[in-house]
Design a protein around this motif. Sequence first.
Motif, PDB file in Angstrom:
ATOM      1  N   PRO A   1      46.761  79.154  39.967  1.00 33.55           N
ATOM      2  CA  PRO A   1      46.727  80.608  39.746  1.00 33.55           C
ATOM      3  C   PRO A   1      48.007  81.097  39.083  1.00 33.55           C
ATOM      4  CG  PRO A   1      45.861  80.075  41.911  1.00 33.55           C
ATOM      5  CD  PRO A   1      46.414  78.795  41.349  1.00 33.55           C
ATOM      6  N   GLY A   2      47.833  81.883  38.047  1.00 35.05           N
ATOM      7  CA  GLY A   2      48.982  82.418  37.314  1.00 35.05           C
ATOM      8  C   GLY A   2      49.476  81.538  36.194  1.00 35.05           C
ATOM      9  N   GLN A   3      48.957  80.313  36.080  1.00 36.89           N
ATOM     10  CA  GLN A   3      49.351  79.400  35.009  1.00 36.89           C
ATOM     11  C   GLN A   3      48.273  79.330  33.939  1.00 36.89           C
ATOM     12  OE1 GLN A   3      50.048  75.620  36.930  1.00 36.89           O
ATOM     13  NE2 GLN A   3      52.102  76.175  37.615  1.00 36.89           N
ATOM     14  N   HIS A   4      48.706  78.998  32.713  1.00 34.12           N
ATOM     15  CA  HIS A   4      47.748  78.811  31.623  1.00 34.12           C
ATOM     16  C   HIS A   4      47.196  77.395  31.674  1.00 34.12           C
ATOM     17  CE1 HIS A   4      48.505  82.642  29.692  1.00 34.12           C
ATOM     18  NE2 HIS A   4      49.811  82.420  29.747  1.00 34.12           N
ATOM     19  N   PRO A   5      45.910  77.227  31.413  1.00 39.88           N
ATOM     20  CA  PRO A   5      45.341  75.874  31.398  1.00 39.88           C
ATOM     21  C   PRO A   5      45.971  75.021  30.307  1.00 39.88           C
ATOM     22  CG  PRO A   5      43.617  77.559  31.465  1.00 39.88           C
ATOM     23  CD  PRO A   5      44.905  78.261  31.173  1.00 39.88           C
ATOM     24  N   ASN A   6      46.030  73.730  30.543  1.00 41.45           N
ATOM     25  CA  ASN A   6      46.474  72.765  29.540  1.00 41.45           C
ATOM     26  C   ASN A   6      45.230  72.294  28.784  1.00 41.45           C
ATOM     27  OD1 ASN A   6      47.097  70.305  28.208  1.00 41.45           O
ATOM     28  ND2 ASN A   6      48.797  69.925  29.610  1.00 41.45           N
ATOM     29  N   PRO A   7      45.075  72.681  27.501  1.00 42.96           N
ATOM     30  CA  PRO A   7      43.849  72.325  26.779  1.00 42.96           C
ATOM     31  C   PRO A   7      43.580  70.822  26.734  1.00 42.96           C
ATOM     32  CG  PRO A   7      45.047  74.029  25.595  1.00 42.96           C
ATOM     33  CD  PRO A   7      45.948  73.563  26.695  1.00 42.96           C
ATOM     34  N   TYR A   8      44.643  70.013  26.650  1.00 40.88           N
ATOM     35  CA  TYR A   8      44.459  68.556  26.659  1.00 40.88           C
ATOM     36  C   TYR A   8      43.842  68.097  27.974  1.00 40.88           C
ATOM     37  CZ  TYR A   8      45.937  63.645  27.231  1.00 40.88           C
ATOM     38  OH  TYR A   8      45.977  62.293  27.486  1.00 40.88           O
ATOM     39  N   HIS A   9      44.313  68.633  29.086  1.00 38.60           N
ATOM     40  CA  HIS A   9      43.755  68.282  30.385  1.00 38.60           C
ATOM     41  C   HIS A   9      42.291  68.710  30.488  1.00 38.60           C
ATOM     42  CE1 HIS A   9      47.893  68.024  32.649  1.00 38.60           C
ATOM     43  NE2 HIS A   9      47.760  67.137  31.666  1.00 38.60           N
ATOM     44  N   VAL A  10      41.995  69.877  29.950  1.00 37.02           N
ATOM     45  CA  VAL A  10      40.612  70.368  29.990  1.00 37.02           C
ATOM     46  C   VAL A  10      39.704  69.458  29.173  1.00 37.02           C
ATOM     47  CG1 VAL A  10      39.081  72.290  29.446  1.00 37.02           C
ATOM     48  CG2 VAL A  10      41.360  72.740  30.382  1.00 37.02           C
ATOM     49  N   LEU A  11      40.119  69.139  27.951  1.00 34.17           N
ATOM     50  CA  LEU A  11      39.306  68.273  27.095  1.00 34.17           C
ATOM     51  C   LEU A  11      39.099  66.904  27.729  1.00 34.17           C
ATOM     52  CD1 LEU A  11      39.378  67.843  23.287  1.00 34.17           C
ATOM     53  CD2 LEU A  11      39.770  65.817  24.693  1.00 34.17           C
ATOM     54  N   LEU A  12      40.175  66.299  28.206  1.00 33.11           N
ATOM     55  CA  LEU A  12      40.086  64.972  28.793  1.00 33.11           C
ATOM     56  C   LEU A  12      39.166  64.972  30.007  1.00 33.11           C
ATOM     57  CD1 LEU A  12      41.053  62.023  28.967  1.00 33.11           C
ATOM     58  CD2 LEU A  12      43.033  62.835  30.268  1.00 33.11           C
ATOM     59  N   SER A  13      39.325  65.941  30.881  1.00 28.96           N
ATOM     60  CA  SER A  13      38.508  65.976  32.097  1.00 28.96           C
ATOM     61  C   SER A  13      37.040  66.235  31.780  1.00 28.96           C
ATOM     62  CB  SER A  13      39.032  67.038  33.068  1.00 28.96           C
ATOM     63  OG  SER A  13      38.919  68.339  32.520  1.00 28.96           O
ATOM     64  N   GLU A  14      36.770  67.113  30.817  1.00 23.46           N
ATOM     65  CA  GLU A  14      35.372  67.413  30.504  1.00 23.46           C
ATOM     66  C   GLU A  14      34.654  66.207  29.896  1.00 23.46           C
ATOM     67  OE1 GLU A  14      33.430  69.831  31.287  1.00 23.46           O
ATOM     68  OE2 GLU A  14      34.987  70.957  32.319  1.00 23.46           O
ATOM     69  N   ILE A  15      35.354  65.427  29.091  1.00 25.47           N
ATOM     70  CA  ILE A  15      34.726  64.219  28.547  1.00 25.47           C
ATOM     71  C   ILE A  15      34.520  63.189  29.651  1.00 25.47           C
ATOM     72  CG2 ILE A  15      35.064  62.264  26.981  1.00 25.47           C
ATOM     73  CD1 ILE A  15      36.330  64.203  24.998  1.00 25.47           C
ATOM     74  N   MET A  16      35.498  63.049  30.540  1.00 27.83           N
ATOM     75  CA  MET A  16      35.339  62.114  31.658  1.00 27.83           C
ATOM     76  C   MET A  16      34.216  62.535  32.594  1.00 27.83           C
ATOM     77  SD  MET A  16      39.196  61.082  32.825  1.00 27.83           S
ATOM     78  CE  MET A  16      40.083  59.758  31.994  1.00 27.83           C
ATOM     79  N   LEU A  17      34.018  63.845  32.763  1.00 30.52           N
ATOM     80  CA  LEU A  17      33.036  64.351  33.712  1.00 30.52           C
ATOM     81  C   LEU A  17      31.608  64.294  33.192  1.00 30.52           C
ATOM     82  CD1 LEU A  17      35.067  67.395  35.066  1.00 30.52           C
ATOM     83  CD2 LEU A  17      34.183  65.518  36.464  1.00 30.52           C
ATOM     84  N   GLN A  18      31.428  63.956  31.927  1.00 30.31           N
ATOM     85  CA  GLN A  18      30.077  63.819  31.401  1.00 30.31           C
ATOM     86  C   GLN A  18      29.349  62.715  32.180  1.00 30.31           C
ATOM     87  OE1 GLN A  18      30.692  62.995  27.254  1.00 30.31           O
ATOM     88  NE2 GLN A  18      31.333  65.063  26.748  1.00 30.31           N
ATOM     89  N   GLN A  19      28.331  63.089  32.921  1.00 31.23           N
ATOM     90  CA  GLN A  19      27.498  62.147  33.681  1.00 31.23           C
ATOM     91  C   GLN A  19      28.273  61.381  34.752  1.00 31.23           C
ATOM     92  OE1 GLN A  19      25.909  60.290  29.939  1.00 31.23           O
ATOM     93  NE2 GLN A  19      23.933  60.686  30.876  1.00 31.23           N
ATOM     94  N   THR A  20      29.371  61.973  35.238  1.00 28.75           N
ATOM     95  CA  THR A  20      30.191  61.321  36.266  1.00 28.75           C
ATOM     96  C   THR A  20      30.656  62.379  37.265  1.00 28.75           C
ATOM     97  OG1 THR A  20      30.968  59.747  34.601  1.00 28.75           O
ATOM     98  CG2 THR A  20      32.178  59.819  36.649  1.00 28.75           C
ATOM     99  N   THR A  21      30.783  62.001  38.525  1.00 26.73           N
ATOM    100  CA  THR A  21      31.150  62.953  39.563  1.00 26.73           C
ATOM    101  C   THR A  21      32.645  63.258  39.551  1.00 26.73           C
ATOM    102  OG1 THR A  21      31.515  61.215  41.213  1.00 26.73           O
ATOM    103  CG2 THR A  21      29.277  62.125  41.043  1.00 26.73           C
ATOM    104  N   VAL A  22      32.988  64.414  40.088  1.00 28.48           N
ATOM    105  CA  VAL A  22      34.383  64.841  40.178  1.00 28.48           C
ATOM    106  C   VAL A  22      35.203  63.839  40.987  1.00 28.48           C
ATOM    107  CG1 VAL A  22      35.906  66.567  41.223  1.00 28.48           C
ATOM    108  CG2 VAL A  22      33.985  67.299  39.804  1.00 28.48           C
ATOM    109  N   SER A  23      34.671  63.391  42.120  1.00 28.52           N
ATOM    110  CA  SER A  23      35.432  62.490  42.980  1.00 28.52           C
ATOM    111  C   SER A  23      35.780  61.186  42.270  1.00 28.52           C
ATOM    112  CB  SER A  23      34.646  62.192  44.263  1.00 28.52           C
ATOM    113  OG  SER A  23      33.385  61.612  43.958  1.00 28.52           O
TER     114      SER A  23
END
Length: 356
Positions: free
Chosen positions: A30-52
């Motif tokens: 909260p209060g911080q700006h997202p890191n676009p690299y982290h968002v991109l990397l996580s979204e590609i990893m999360l394709q058809q894969t669980t968060v855990s």
Amino acid sequence: MENNDFVLLHQRLLEWYDCHQRHLPWRARPGQHPNPYHVLLSEIMLQQTTVSTVIDYFNRFTERWPTLKTLAHATEEELYHQWQGLGYYSRARNLHACVKRLVHDCGGQIPQSPEALLQLPGIGPYTAAAIAAIAYDFPIVPVDGNITRVIARIASLQTPLPALKEEVCKVLSPLRPTRAGDFAQALMDLGATICKPKQPRCDLCPLTASCLSYQTNQQHTIPRTTPKPLKPTRYTFAFWCENKDGDVLLARRPKTGVLANLVGLPTSDWVNDPAELPPILPQWRRVPKPVKHTFTHFHLIIDCFIVKDLQISDTFKDHPDNFHCYPIPTLMKKVINACLASRNALPGLFEQLNAG
């Protein structure tokens, strides 16, 4: 969805999210700006894969490659090695192509609009919308499985999956939420923790007053489903071929297709009918139990053999102590373990195979 209904839902959901959001390593505090690299990397990893499952992989990737530019300069072999076990290896190949293009053609900057993101390798409509919303607050609502389920229950949509997702997209496409990233992640969190596929926790949900399926006691039967077609089964042989020095024959998979570019024991062609497999030679020692593995679209049954000589192109040798240096998928780890167990259970086997 009427605008007044959306405004009320939006407000309630964000109030809930501000108190109950999941703390995930790729999310901004909260209060911080997202890191676009982290968002991109996580979204590609999360394709058809669980968060855990993704959490450990994300942490390892960002520790080794803390920026988009460092990941772009990784070798394909390094990236595959870190990806092994995560599955759907085409994502790793597309991720590598994506970050290299971002560095070479975009100055290392990740685009802010879904339209621009869609031009990148491995980025489809959902991933583009998720990155744009979460990284840049672009006013769009991405539609994944959790969001599909939440909206289907709220609106009591009767269309069965998979066509339901398209209907949810039509419901959400006119909406332009403020705090778009938080709103998208709030829907995801609600679906993951409260509005679960089975046994939804409606007693904890902030949206029951707006949920038509809850009001008609249909929350347990929505989304509707259609029977899935049976997966076909394919067949192959895998070979453990070890020389006197203990080196084992390895093969790299083709550059395209299933398990592209990954390393494992050599196999015969993968066929639809076991009658199409090559003839079994008398000197081959069969591993007692076949290895079974399931991919997204088919099952694979692998009969493993311990052999002395094998004539297969594009192979190389290395000692099992060095296998950890290669990107070996889960399927091949199963095969290797089965062969090792059989090998170790037969004292003197390799002396017999290599005699003369």
